[in-house]
Design a protein around this motif. Structure first.
Motif, PDB file in Angstrom:
ATOM      1  N   ALA A 158      60.940 129.117  35.681  1.00  0.00           N
ATOM      2  CA  ALA A 158      61.225 128.303  34.491  1.00  0.00           C
ATOM      3  C   ALA A 158      61.141 126.817  34.822  1.00  0.00           C
ATOM      4  O   ALA A 158      60.540 126.045  34.067  1.00  0.00           O
ATOM      5  N   ASP A 159      61.715 126.402  35.941  1.00  0.00           N
ATOM      6  CA  ASP A 159      61.650 124.996  36.333  1.00  0.00           C
ATOM      7  C   ASP A 159      60.208 124.556  36.574  1.00  0.00           C
ATOM      8  O   ASP A 159      59.798 123.477  36.153  1.00  0.00           O
ATOM      9  N   ALA A 160      59.419 125.402  37.237  1.00  0.00           N
ATOM     10  CA  ALA A 160      58.017 125.065  37.505  1.00  0.00           C
ATOM     11  C   ALA A 160      57.222 124.988  36.200  1.00  0.00           C
ATOM     12  O   ALA A 160      56.396 124.085  36.017  1.00  0.00           O
ATOM     13  N   ALA A 161      57.469 125.922  35.284  1.00  0.00           N
ATOM     14  CA  ALA A 161      56.751 125.919  34.008  1.00  0.00           C
ATOM     15  C   ALA A 161      57.081 124.677  33.202  1.00  0.00           C
ATOM     16  O   ALA A 161      56.190 124.045  32.619  1.00  0.00           O
ATOM     17  N   VAL A 162      58.350 124.306  33.152  1.00  0.00           N
ATOM     18  CA  VAL A 162      58.746 123.097  32.411  1.00  0.00           C
ATOM     19  C   VAL A 162      58.067 121.879  33.018  1.00  0.00           C
ATOM     20  O   VAL A 162      57.510 121.036  32.303  1.00  0.00           O
ATOM     21  N   ARG A 163      58.096 121.769  34.336  1.00  0.00           N
ATOM     22  CA  ARG A 163      57.481 120.625  35.004  1.00  0.00           C
ATOM     23  C   ARG A 163      55.977 120.548  34.723  1.00  0.00           C
ATOM     24  O   ARG A 163      55.447 119.488  34.396  1.00  0.00           O
ATOM     25  N   LEU A 164      55.283 121.693  34.804  1.00  0.00           N
ATOM     26  CA  LEU A 164      53.841 121.709  34.538  1.00  0.00           C
ATOM     27  C   LEU A 164      53.537 121.337  33.091  1.00  0.00           C
ATOM     28  O   LEU A 164      52.617 120.556  32.819  1.00  0.00           O
ATOM     29  N   ILE A 165      54.276 121.907  32.153  1.00  0.00           N
ATOM     30  CA  ILE A 165      54.016 121.646  30.733  1.00  0.00           C
ATOM     31  C   ILE A 165      54.272 120.184  30.395  1.00  0.00           C
ATOM     32  O   ILE A 165      53.511 119.559  29.653  1.00  0.00           O
ATOM     33  N   VAL A 166      55.323 119.607  30.951  1.00  0.00           N
ATOM     34  CA  VAL A 166      55.627 118.198  30.694  1.00  0.00           C
ATOM     35  C   VAL A 166      54.518 117.308  31.240  1.00  0.00           C
ATOM     36  O   VAL A 166      54.105 116.348  30.592  1.00  0.00           O
ATOM     37  N   GLU A 167      54.007 117.631  32.416  1.00  0.00           N
ATOM     38  CA  GLU A 167      52.916 116.835  32.984  1.00  0.00           C
ATOM     39  C   GLU A 167      51.635 116.977  32.171  1.00  0.00           C
ATOM     40  O   GLU A 167      50.879 116.018  32.023  1.00  0.00           O
ATOM     41  N   VAL A 168      51.375 118.159  31.614  1.00  0.00           N
ATOM     42  CA  VAL A 168      50.203 118.333  30.751  1.00  0.00           C
ATOM     43  C   VAL A 168      50.383 117.537  29.469  1.00  0.00           C
ATOM     44  O   VAL A 168      49.450 116.858  29.007  1.00  0.00           O
ATOM     45  N   PRO A 221      56.341 111.602  33.944  1.00  0.00           N
ATOM     46  CA  PRO A 221      57.350 112.247  33.105  1.00  0.00           C
ATOM     47  C   PRO A 221      58.496 112.778  33.965  1.00  0.00           C
ATOM     48  O   PRO A 221      58.307 113.065  35.158  1.00  0.00           O
ATOM     49  N   ARG A 222      59.675 112.904  33.362  1.00  0.00           N
ATOM     50  CA  ARG A 222      60.849 113.396  34.090  1.00  0.00           C
ATOM     51  C   ARG A 222      61.507 114.519  33.315  1.00  0.00           C
ATOM     52  O   ARG A 222      61.509 114.513  32.089  1.00  0.00           O
ATOM     53  N   VAL A 223      62.099 115.442  34.021  1.00  0.00           N
ATOM     54  CA  VAL A 223      62.910 116.498  33.425  1.00  0.00           C
ATOM     55  C   VAL A 223      64.364 116.100  33.638  1.00  0.00           C
ATOM     56  O   VAL A 223      64.832 116.023  34.771  1.00  0.00           O
ATOM     57  N   LEU A 224      65.076 115.820  32.533  1.00  0.00           N
ATOM     58  CA  LEU A 224      66.465 115.397  32.643  1.00  0.00           C
ATOM     59  C   LEU A 224      67.408 116.579  32.843  1.00  0.00           C
ATOM     60  O   LEU A 224      68.344 116.507  33.638  1.00  0.00           O
ATOM     61  N   ALA A 229      63.280 135.648  29.297  1.00  0.00           N
ATOM     62  CA  ALA A 229      64.091 134.478  29.632  1.00  0.00           C
ATOM     63  C   ALA A 229      63.728 133.367  28.661  1.00  0.00           C
ATOM     64  O   ALA A 229      62.561 133.211  28.297  1.00  0.00           O
ATOM     65  N   GLU A 230      64.732 132.632  28.235  1.00  0.00           N
ATOM     66  CA  GLU A 230      64.502 131.500  27.338  1.00  0.00           C
ATOM     67  C   GLU A 230      65.013 130.245  28.024  1.00  0.00           C
ATOM     68  O   GLU A 230      66.129 130.225  28.545  1.00  0.00           O
ATOM     69  N   THR A 231      64.191 129.213  28.030  1.00  0.00           N
ATOM     70  CA  THR A 231      64.510 127.982  28.731  1.00  0.00           C
ATOM     71  C   THR A 231      64.454 126.817  27.769  1.00  0.00           C
ATOM     72  O   THR A 231      63.543 126.715  26.955  1.00  0.00           O
TER      73      THR A 231
END
Length: 159
Positions: A60-70, A108-111, A123-125
């Motif tokens: 989930a953390d990796a997916a969020v990071r990748l999507i935010v960078e895209v 971009p940053r993930v807060l 799983a829901e993130t």
């Protein structure tokens, strides 16, 4: 009236609307007194120390990071294929920001990032992220199929 025959999109962009002002008054209603004992919550927060839960949290953390960078335009969309299904990749390909190669960009940053498991294979993130100096919300649904976790739905306030 025209009927839609196609499936709903895997990615949904939500327009942010600010709440109306309360003119100094609290917008909260006092809670009624409890007459029965509280129920335990049906969903729980994933703790990093759990066995399978640690894997879900890492994906989930990796997916969020990748999507935010895209979404920010600092990563090419095709790199999402590791963590997302093709429908999500296609939607983001059409809506992602243009590549910012060669330009100075604030990364971009993930807060914050929270993960819940409503079912064994789901799983829901939710995440709060900063893209181009603005704070946005991000919600992902991860499904476990064929031995791996993949993002099957995405909802965000980012453009």
């Amino acid at each position: 009236m025209r009927r839609r025959t196609d499936k709903p999109a895997a990615v949904r962009f939500v327009r942010y609307r600010p709440m109306p002002a309360t003119r100094g008054a609290l917008a909260l209603r006092p809670a009624p007194p409890r007459t029965h004992p509280p129920r335990p919550p049906g969903l729980r927060l994933v703790r990093p120390a759990d066995g399978v839960e640690a894997e879900v949290r890492a994906v989930a953390d990796a997916a969020v990071r990748l999507i935010v960078e895209v979404l920010a335009g600092t990563r090419p969309t095709h790199q999402l294929s590791l963590v997302a299904v093709p429908a999500v990749c296609r939607e983001l390909l059409h809506r992602a920001a243009p590549s910012l190669a060669g330009r100075r960009v604030v990364p971009p940053r993930v807060l914050s990032c929270r993960t819940q498991r409503p079912a064994r294979a789901i799983a829901e993130t939710t995440a709060v992220v900063v893209i181009a100096g603005r704070v946005h919300a991000l919600a992902l649904r991860l499904d476990h199929t064929r031995g791996r976790w993949r993002c099957t739905a995405l909802e965000t306030t980012a453009r």
